[in-house]
Design an enzyme around this catalytic site. Structure first.
Site, short mmCIF file in Angstrom:
data_model
loop_
_atom_site.label_atom_id
_atom_site.label_comp_id
_atom_site.label_asym_id
_atom_site.label_seq_id
_atom_site.Cartn_x
_atom_site.Cartn_y
_atom_site.Cartn_z
N LYS A 19 -107.97 -80.04 -3.72
CA LYS A 19 -108.70 -81.15 -4.36
C LYS A 19 -108.33 -82.49 -3.72
CE LYS A 19 -109.02 -79.09 -9.00
NZ LYS A 19 -110.46 -78.94 -9.21
N THR A 65 -99.44 -78.80 2.01
CA THR A 65 -99.46 -77.88 0.87
C THR A 65 -99.07 -76.49 1.34
OG1 THR A 65 -100.71 -77.19 -1.06
CG2 THR A 65 -101.97 -77.43 0.97
N LYS A 69 -94.72 -76.46 2.98
CA LYS A 69 -93.88 -77.53 2.40
C LYS A 69 -92.41 -77.46 2.82
CE LYS A 69 -96.41 -78.54 -1.87
NZ LYS A 69 -96.20 -78.80 -3.30
N ASP A 105 -94.04 -85.03 -5.71
CA ASP A 105 -94.28 -84.22 -6.91
C ASP A 105 -93.54 -84.79 -8.14
OD1 ASP A 105 -96.06 -82.41 -5.87
OD2 ASP A 105 -94.51 -81.01 -5.23
N ALA A 132 -88.53 -71.58 -12.63
CA ALA A 132 -87.46 -71.96 -11.69
C ALA A 132 -87.95 -71.89 -10.25
CB ALA A 132 -86.24 -71.07 -11.90
N ASN A 155 -85.95 -69.29 -17.45
CA ASN A 155 -86.80 -68.54 -16.51
C ASN A 155 -86.65 -67.06 -16.79
OD1 ASN A 155 -88.56 -68.69 -14.17
ND2 ASN A 155 -86.94 -67.60 -13.09
N TYR A 222 -103.39 -76.80 -14.75
CA TYR A 222 -104.54 -77.61 -15.18
C TYR A 222 -105.86 -76.83 -15.11
CZ TYR A 222 -104.87 -78.46 -10.16
OH TYR A 222 -104.95 -78.30 -8.80
P1 ATR Z 1 -94.01 -72.66 -7.80
O1 ATR Z 1 -93.36 -72.82 -6.47
O2 ATR Z 1 -95.43 -73.14 -7.86
O3 ATR Z 1 -93.19 -73.22 -8.92
P2 ATR Z 1 -93.17 -69.87 -7.89
O4 ATR Z 1 -92.00 -70.20 -7.04
O5 ATR Z 1 -94.00 -68.69 -7.53
O6 ATR Z 1 -94.19 -71.07 -8.02
O7 ATR Z 1 -92.65 -69.73 -9.40
C1 ATR Z 1 -93.42 -69.18 -10.40
C2 ATR Z 1 -92.66 -69.25 -11.71
O8 ATR Z 1 -93.47 -68.61 -12.70
C3 ATR Z 1 -91.33 -68.51 -11.67
O9 ATR Z 1 -90.42 -69.23 -12.45
C4 ATR Z 1 -91.68 -67.16 -12.29
O10 ATR Z 1 -90.61 -66.49 -12.91
P3 ATR Z 1 -89.66 -65.48 -12.06
O11 ATR Z 1 -88.72 -66.35 -11.30
O12 ATR Z 1 -89.02 -64.64 -13.09
O13 ATR Z 1 -90.59 -64.70 -11.16
C5 ATR Z 1 -92.69 -67.59 -13.35
N1 ATR Z 1 -93.53 -66.47 -13.78
C6 ATR Z 1 -94.57 -65.92 -13.13
N2 ATR Z 1 -95.11 -64.90 -13.83
C7 ATR Z 1 -94.38 -64.80 -14.96
C8 ATR Z 1 -94.43 -63.94 -16.13
N3 ATR Z 1 -95.36 -62.97 -16.25
N4 ATR Z 1 -93.51 -64.14 -17.11
C9 ATR Z 1 -92.58 -65.11 -17.00
N5 ATR Z 1 -92.49 -65.96 -15.94
C10 ATR Z 1 -93.37 -65.80 -14.94
#
Ligand code: ATR
Length: 274
Positions: A19, A65, A69, A105, A132, A155, A222
């Protein structure tokens, strides 16, 4: 402000969903500036050459992006303190062939809360961050910079929450995901940084009914704008802030670096981005 033509853009792979072109082109037009903002697809294998091409083409800077990054850090000549702490850059400025990396961010997250939280709300008190990943890292860093005294990270995979905590020394703490309904009761801020609640993903399962009334609930998801988390918060009469503002506010820093004007986030722009 400058009269010269300012070339900017965003690099990623894939990039067509971004976007950012819409946001930056809106501001270029709104402020009557001379410039362009392109979505540029660069694969991880061609990142170095792709960035050199942008320097050669006279770009003033660009956003970064997924998936560049972290890898982009190695190509930078200088990196801001916050990007260094987060370990990722999303905003690059180019000067005399030199590459300066920033991360906006955290700024976007804080500015979005400041713009939309009730006047009586402040950052004082306990912040609970769900997730996390990379987004949580930027947000925890920003909350600590803002002087938040207590940050709790929850987390699903506890080890990742512990690893995030250890990046910051003693300050944030982690606890067990399964205890979340109890741990949020005295929170002043609840933030979802996980992908839960996104279109096509399951909701974040949580019970907000015993959360104190002043607690602000924010989702960085969002799409949809009103996630199940925010809808439940509204039902419990808790103040809510949606996630689109973080995207819009983080874009302001790059625009200011490249054009010398810090742009506004307006309802018009928000509607356009949605
Ligand atoms: P970003 O960099 O955008 O923050 P990411 O590193 O893929 O994305 O992190 C995704 C987050 O969503 C993680 O904290 C993940 O938890 P895990 O570390 O346990 O994988 C969380 N997440 C994704 N699906 C989930 C689910 N079904 N239940 C709980 N947490 C989830």
């Amino acid at each position: 402000m400058t009269d010269r033509f300012v070339k900017t853009g965003v690099i990623g792979h894939p990039i067509s969903h971004s976007k950012s072109p819409l946001i930056h082109r809106y501001w270029i037009e709104k402020y009557g500036l001379s410039g362009s903002y392109e979505a540029i697809d660069i694969t991880p294998q061609t990142l170095k050459q792709g960035v050199q091409d942008l320097i050669d083409q006279g770009y003033s800077g660009f956003n970064v992006t997924v998936p560049h990054k972290v890898a982009m850090m190695e190509l930078c000549d200088d990196i801001s303190e916050s990007a260094q702490a987060i370990g990722a850059v999303n905003t690059i400025s180019l000067q005399d062939g030199k590459i300066f990396g920033n991360n906006s961010d955290g700024f976007g997250f804080i500015e979005n809360l400041k713009a939309h939280a009730p006047k009586s709300w402040s950052f004082e008190g306990k912040a609970v961050v769900f997730g996390a990943g990379g987004a949580a890292l930027a947000i925890v860093h920003a909350l600590l910079e803002e002087g938040v005294s207590e940050v709790l990270i929850l987390n699903r995979t506890r080890e990742k929450a512990d690893a995030l905590c250890s990046k910051f020394g003693r300050k944030p703490v982690s606890s067990d995901w399964l205890d979340r309904n109890t741990l949020i009761q005295d929170a002043n801020l609840i933030v979802n940084t996980t992908s839960l609640g996104m279109t096509g993903q399951p909701p974040l399962e949580i019970d907000l009914k015993d959360v104190q009334a002043k607690c602000l609930v924010n989702d960085i998801v969002y799409a949809p704008l009103m996630t199940d988390l925010l809808l439940q918060a509204q039902k419990c009469n808790l103040p809510v802030v949606t996630g689109i503002g973080m995207l819009l506010h983080q874009a302001r820093l790059g625009f200011e670096l490249w054009h010398g004007t810090l742009p506004d986030v307006t309802k018009d722009l928000e509607d356009l981005a949605l």
